[in-house]
Design an enzyme around this catalytic site. Sequence first.
Site, PDB file in Angstrom:
ATOM      1  NE  ARG A 280       1.506  -4.969   3.447  1.00 60.71           N
ATOM      2  CZ  ARG A 280       0.477  -4.428   3.748  1.00 60.71           C
ATOM      3  NH1 ARG A 280      -0.457  -5.320   4.643  1.00 60.71           N
ATOM      4  NH2 ARG A 280       0.246  -3.460   3.749  1.00 60.71           N
TER       5      ARG A 280
ATOM      6  CG  ASP B  36      -7.563  -5.837   3.808  1.00 60.37           C
ATOM      7  OD1 ASP B  36      -8.449  -5.450   3.258  1.00 60.37           O
ATOM      8  OD2 ASP B  36      -6.345  -5.911   3.759  1.00 60.37           O
TER       9      ASP B  36
ATOM     10  CD  GLU C 168      -4.590  -9.497   4.263  1.00 61.58           C
ATOM     11  OE1 GLU C 168      -4.527  -8.388   4.716  1.00 61.58           O
ATOM     12  OE2 GLU C 168      -3.577  -9.698   3.327  1.00 61.58           O
TER      13      GLU C 168
ATOM     14  CG  HIS D  55      -2.107  -1.080   0.933  1.00 65.75           C
ATOM     15  ND1 HIS D  55      -2.937  -1.084  -0.113  1.00 65.75           N
ATOM     16  CD2 HIS D  55      -2.249  -2.225   2.124  1.00 65.75           C
ATOM     17  CE1 HIS D  55      -3.638  -2.217   0.380  1.00 65.75           C
ATOM     18  NE2 HIS D  55      -3.459  -2.915   1.167  1.00 65.75           N
TER      19      HIS D  55
END
Length: 259
Positions: free
Chosen positions: A75, A180, A154, A50
């Site tokens: 990530r 999430d 998630e 993100h």
Amino acid sequence: MATQTVLSSLADRLARGDSLVSAWCGLQDPAIAGVLAKEGFDAVTLDMQHGPITLGEVIRAVQLINAAGKPALARIPVGEFQNVSRLFDAGVSGVIAPMINTMADARAFAAYAKYPPMGERSWGSYGGLGASGLDQNGYLREANRFSLTFAMIETREAMAILDDILALEGIDAVFVGPSDLSIALSGGKEVNPLSAEVDEAIRHIVARASSVGKPVAIYAQSAERAKAFLDMGAKLVTVMSDTAFLRAAAQTALTQLGR
């Protein structure tokens, strides 16, 4: 066991059962991660899913984090397993893979992360080899132990196969995304990572992972939430973000100035 180095320290400490706190970075300038690495965090996590930070910027940040004596995690974006081995080659100690919703996802993640015979990672380490303090064959023997894989839990799909993910050789830990998870558990009705349903799911994840000796990591949107997750049994919490740290410090200063 090899002498602990910056590269193996994350795996060694989690194996001992230590509770660790990581900073979370998504901003593009690698120097930001370098600054946070000099604070009291146990590690620094770089977010390519993100955050706007790119692979090249992550690799430069990893060098600064390791130079400060701290392990780096990263990530990847959803499904970009081709970057897993590149990140380990660069010197990260752990890779977090989001949206591991099938066993095919989990197996692909493990295959890219681990050397044969456990996986299919190809040789090409440079930063990781240097940070390990080992020669080539020593690194080859030890890397599967200290190059950690964190499969994100998630979704309802991931929760349904949690035990299978945990049982897979090559998956070292799970990483919970509370936001999430809250969307999934509410059927898409809300984002509420503070809900009682999310906490119940996290306790279930911790219990199942603990039963097979694998640690749970969680993203925490605040220090208070991070402490709660540690109290629930999580072994690694990532706290807030570089952007959140900047905003919190700015708001504190402006409040004191009456602005």
